[in-house]
Design an enzyme around this catalytic site. Sequence first.
Site, short mmCIF file in Angstrom:
data_model
loop_
_atom_site.label_atom_id
_atom_site.label_comp_id
_atom_site.label_asym_id
_atom_site.label_seq_id
_atom_site.Cartn_x
_atom_site.Cartn_y
_atom_site.Cartn_z
CB CYS A 131 -0.93 -0.01 1.21
SG CYS A 131 -1.98 1.46 1.35
CD GLU A 194 -3.36 -0.84 -2.21
OE1 GLU A 194 -4.01 0.01 -2.86
OE2 GLU A 194 -3.10 -0.73 -1.01
#
Length: 209
Positions: A131, A194
Amino acid sequence: MSLAADLWAENADLAAVARAHPFVQGIGDGSLPPELFAGYVAQDAFFLESFARGYALGAAHSPDRAALDVFADLLAGVREELRLHEGYAARWGIDLAAVEPLPATLAYTDFLLATAALGGSGLTCAAMTPCMRLYAHLGQSLAGRAAPAYAEWVTTYTDPGFEELAATLERLLDGTAADTPAVRRAYRRAMELEVGFFDAAWRGGAESG
């Protein structure tokens, strides 16, 4: 090559998918509909609260004082990121307390919290590093060409302070994680989630129906 650098290189295909995603490109050229960005902000705020808890669990499982201090610094960085979202929410009338997480959001937060609760510091770092590194990468890819509507978002992720947080987490990954299949799977899974998060944001929550 460090483990963190190797993992990032190994997942360059997913980084490229995220960078070319129409949601990300819409932030860059300003074509992203505001209502889609508002929905993303709400989901991302929910995600970041779980991300903060993941750091807290990482601190609780830290093998030494140095790792504890790093996790504490990283947690402070997430709090700053949440303030950005609170600012968006205030301007756009988003009630962050009433956010209903989408399946893509829950899939990611459940993965992070389960990994942080049951795995050691190294595995936790492997799940959380993508992330940070991906957002720094996306910010840098949009630097200098961000549309005014989303310039604040781009500025946040091109800030040297955010890059340093990403690099700090990568150093912690290198210092605590062994190069194991589990670590590589966790990193890959986070990258997949993601992309799934951007997919859900681009669909505007259609998956919740």
